[in-house]
Design a protein around this motif. Structure first.
Motif, mmCIF file in Angstrom:
data_model
loop_
_atom_site.group_PDB
_atom_site.id
_atom_site.type_symbol
_atom_site.label_atom_id
_atom_site.label_comp_id
_atom_site.label_asym_id
_atom_site.label_seq_id
_atom_site.Cartn_x
_atom_site.Cartn_y
_atom_site.Cartn_z
ATOM 1 N N ALA A 190 5.566 3.362 -6.195
ATOM 2 C CA ALA A 190 4.879 2.197 -6.768
ATOM 3 C C ALA A 190 3.435 2.072 -6.295
ATOM 4 C CB ALA A 190 5.651 0.928 -6.418
ATOM 5 N N LYS A 191 3.022 2.872 -5.361
ATOM 6 C CA LYS A 191 1.661 2.770 -4.837
ATOM 7 C C LYS A 191 0.642 3.263 -5.860
ATOM 8 C CE LYS A 191 2.910 3.218 0.056
ATOM 9 N NZ LYS A 191 2.348 1.920 0.508
ATOM 10 N N GLU A 192 -0.512 2.609 -5.902
ATOM 11 C CA GLU A 192 -1.597 3.050 -6.763
ATOM 12 C C GLU A 192 -2.130 4.389 -6.253
ATOM 13 O OE1 GLU A 192 -2.728 1.631 -9.519
ATOM 14 O OE2 GLU A 192 -1.205 0.076 -9.369
ATOM 15 N N PRO A 193 -2.695 5.204 -7.136
ATOM 16 C CA PRO A 193 -3.247 6.491 -6.685
ATOM 17 C C PRO A 193 -4.329 6.301 -5.619
ATOM 18 C CG PRO A 193 -3.050 6.448 -9.064
ATOM 19 C CD PRO A 193 -2.764 5.053 -8.600
ATOM 20 N N PHE A 194 -4.373 7.240 -4.707
ATOM 21 C CA PHE A 194 -5.389 7.216 -3.654
ATOM 22 C C PHE A 194 -6.603 8.028 -4.099
ATOM 23 C CE2 PHE A 194 -1.331 6.607 -1.519
ATOM 24 C CZ PHE A 194 -1.606 5.564 -0.649
ATOM 25 N N GLY A 240 10.437 10.190 -4.061
ATOM 26 C CA GLY A 240 9.223 9.461 -4.400
ATOM 27 C C GLY A 240 8.084 10.395 -4.754
ATOM 28 N N THR A 241 7.022 9.830 -5.324
ATOM 29 C CA THR A 241 5.823 10.593 -5.655
ATOM 30 C C THR A 241 4.580 9.809 -5.246
ATOM 31 O OG1 THR A 241 5.737 9.676 -7.902
ATOM 32 C CG2 THR A 241 6.887 11.775 -7.618
ATOM 33 N N LEU A 242 3.542 10.544 -4.899
ATOM 34 C CA LEU A 242 2.240 9.961 -4.582
ATOM 35 C C LEU A 242 1.189 10.718 -5.370
ATOM 36 C CD1 LEU A 242 2.623 9.713 -0.695
ATOM 37 C CD2 LEU A 242 2.694 7.794 -2.306
ATOM 38 N N LYS A 243 0.133 9.998 -5.768
ATOM 39 C CA LYS A 243 -0.944 10.613 -6.537
ATOM 40 C C LYS A 243 -2.278 10.358 -5.859
ATOM 41 C CE LYS A 243 1.463 10.113 -10.994
ATOM 42 N NZ LYS A 243 1.622 11.565 -11.266
ATOM 43 N N ALA A 244 -3.222 11.289 -6.076
ATOM 44 C CA ALA A 244 -4.541 11.131 -5.467
ATOM 45 C C ALA A 244 -5.562 12.010 -6.179
ATOM 46 C CB ALA A 244 -4.500 11.498 -3.989
ATOM 47 N N ARG A 304 -9.107 3.943 -15.078
ATOM 48 C CA ARG A 304 -8.307 2.738 -15.313
ATOM 49 C C ARG A 304 -7.169 2.643 -14.302
ATOM 50 N NH1 ARG A 304 -9.049 4.273 -20.749
ATOM 51 N NH2 ARG A 304 -6.953 5.172 -20.851
ATOM 52 N N VAL A 305 -6.562 3.801 -13.994
ATOM 53 C CA VAL A 305 -5.466 3.829 -13.025
ATOM 54 C C VAL A 305 -5.948 3.418 -11.649
ATOM 55 C CG1 VAL A 305 -3.828 5.322 -11.830
ATOM 56 C CG2 VAL A 305 -4.126 5.537 -14.293
ATOM 57 N N LEU A 306 -7.173 3.878 -11.294
ATOM 58 C CA LEU A 306 -7.688 3.645 -9.953
ATOM 59 C C LEU A 306 -8.294 2.265 -9.767
ATOM 60 C CD1 LEU A 306 -9.319 7.140 -9.451
ATOM 61 C CD2 LEU A 306 -7.476 6.207 -8.071
ATOM 62 N N GLU A 307 -8.512 1.541 -10.863
ATOM 63 C CA GLU A 307 -9.076 0.203 -10.724
ATOM 64 C C GLU A 307 -8.103 -0.696 -9.962
ATOM 65 O OE1 GLU A 307 -9.902 -1.180 -14.612
ATOM 66 O OE2 GLU A 307 -11.722 0.020 -14.857
#
Length: 533
Positions: free
Chosen positions: A209-213, A312-316, A528-531
């Motif tokens: 659920a974390k926003e991309p870094f 889980g997944t993380l994006k950056a 938009r994702v990173l906002e």
């Protein structure tokens, strides 16, 4: 029992008690019981919120319970004296029993309190073990936060017959409801994950659920922490995903070559780094987040995806890989079978368990020779076995080793097998490479110190370039062959695997990642994702 400095510090800490606590000793007529009585009386004299009694009837003597006076179900027991590395654990037990809040995330406390089974933990530690306090403190907190959890923390040297009966040959060693639960260091979160069936799913959902870094650092060792500090200070949204914060630092004792720091120890440096990360305020530290797959961005400036073992997944937008390395294994018959049954990798932790016994150290580099020197002061006899024709350690270390009367050195020797009786090691077989004759040593312990292997298996199908040894190949800027992916530390092809080298490399990789971000704007969709929400 306490010197003037310890007494002053402890009195200050006890000023934080919010409610009364009771120390209940179970003693006999022995000297260690007398020492325990003296310790409890000294502690009680430092605060009007602490009382001591000696009418306990626990079978383990000496031992004492630290109990919340208002609720006797909130209690933890120490068997033997928790001094040395464990004195801090005792102080925390006193504070937590007295209502001082632990520095633990609220969701972790909620998980502890929600456990609804009866858990009876027994854990063995040694006073020289720098990995043991984490387990001691985790079980202490659990016992004081949940009345259905009990914890008895046992100093192995005081209860040697018990240690022998249970064949405890490595610490920390933890038992649950009478059965072996785990051998080795575990964090509070790791213990809870083993007890709570739904822990992985909840953690995965929270991480996904974390926003991309803007910058995601994979690895929590010195290289990864240095990277995160540098990128956070640049104002970028930074995360650290670590399988175990501190990495190999947790298994390192004396550190004497860090510029500006005359001497420190790995666990202390780990704590210092964790405090520095917390002080930044802009770094999202995700512990127990183990990477399992890398999916690089499809376009330059796009989002990279890291899949985790818990689902889980993380994006950056950019990644810094700093997953470090682990002890290399011999790969001979008997090594896995007798791991923690005589085969060990940490002489500082497990050496005291082999007091007066015969052991071998495999490896003649600095780590192996240092291990042999340390062990020689504890065990009966040490045999150093080196594959090459001569020891590879620094001359000052070799000279020291050769001066010890209870050490033998065998070179040009290839270890071929470790054998035992099914429950513990009894022999080691090696091949003399000069004569090709096989020889057998009778012994009780084998300490393996033959170098490191990078933690990069999860990267092998990602198009990231790896060396023949599995190391991430980087250029002079810390950049990999994939845009936006950088690396630092022991997992890379840098020639020297040192703490200070990893810190410098991590800082350089962070500056390179920042430069990449400002030169490669995110696509409109990713913007938009990173906002911020």
């Amino acid at each position: 029992m306490l010197d003037a400095n310890m007494t002053t510090q402890l009195k200050t800490y006890l000023g934080n008690l919010r409610e009364p606590i009771t120390l209940v000793g179970s003693l006999d007529d022995g000297k260690k019981s007398a020492d325990t009585r003296a310790l409890l009386e000294e502690i009680a004299a430092l605060s009007d919120k602490v009382s001591a009694s000696f009418d306990g009837d626990d079978a383990r003597k000496p031992s004492f319970a630290v109990t919340r006076a208002s609720d006797e179900t909130r209690s933890v027991r120490f068997a033997g004296l928790p001094m040395g590395h464990e004195f801090t654990s005792l102080v925390l037990a006193l504070l937590w029993a007295g209502g001082h809040p632990p520095k633990v995330e609220q969701d972790v406390l909620d998980t502890i309190r929600a456990l609804d089974n009866d858990f009876d933990f027994e854990m063995y530690f040694s006073l020289s073990c720098h990995n043991c306090p984490d387990v001691v403190q985790a079980l202490t907190l659990m016992a004081l936060e949940n009345p259905r959890i009990s914890a008895t923390l046992i100093e192995g040297g005081t209860f040697q017959s018990e240690v022998d009966e249970r064949d405890v040959m490595a610490v920390p060693s933890t038992y649950l409801n009478g059965d072996l639960f785990y051998n080795g260091k575990m964090s509070l979160e790791e213990i809870l994950a083993k007890l709570d069936d739904g822990a992985d799913a909840k953690a995965a959902e929270k991480l996904s659920a974390k926003e991309p870094f803007e910058v995601l650092v994979i690895g929590g060792g010195p290289g990864g922490v240095a990277s995160a500090i540098y990128t956070a200070r640049k104002g970028t949204r930074t995360g650290i995903a670590a399988e175990r914060f501190g990495g190999q630092l947790n298994d390192t004792l004396g550190i004497e070559n860090l510029p500006g720091t005359e001497y420190t120890e790995g666990p202390k440096l780990t704590s210092d780094l964790e405090r520095q990360v917390a002080a930044q305020g802009d770094i999202d530290l995700m512990n127990l987040a183990t990477a399992s797959k890398l999916i690089p961005a499809e376009t330059k400036g796009g989002l990279h995806t890291v899949e985790l073992t818990n689902g889980g997944t993380l994006k950056a937008r950019s990644l810094i890989l700093s997953t470090g390395a682990r002890w290399k294994q011999l790969g001979v018959p008997g090594e896995e079978e007798y791991r923690n049954k005589g085969v060990a990798y940490c002489p500082h932790c497990d050496g005291p368990l082999f007091k007066g016994k015969r052991v071998a150290v495999i490896g003649g580099g600095n780590s192996g020779v240092e291990a042999a020197i340390d062990l020689a002061g504890v065990v009966g006899h040490v045999t150093v076995i080196e594959f090459a024709e001569e020891l590879r350690a620094d001359k000052v270390l070799v000279d020291k080793l050769e001066s010890l009367s209870n050490v033998d050195i065998i070179t040009s020797a290839q270890t071929t097998e470790i054998t035992g009786d099914g429950s513990r090691v009894s022999e080691l077989t090696y091949l003399d490479r000069a004569t090709e004759n096989s020889h057998t040593l009778e012994l009780e312990g084998v300490f393996i110190q033959i170098g490191l292997v990078p933690n990069t298996e999860w990267l092998k199908n990602s198009d990231l370039e790896l060396s023949q040894y599995g190391e991430v190949v980087i250029d002079s800027h810390g950049a990999s062959n994939l845009p936006g992916i950088f690396a630092a530390g022991d997992c890379t092809n840098v020639p020297y695997k040192q703490i200070v080298v990893a810190m410098g490399a991590g800082s350089k990789a962070a500056l390179s990642a920042f430069d990449y971000l400002i030169r490669n704007e995110a696509s409109p969709q990713e913007e938009r994702v990173l906002e911020p929400a």
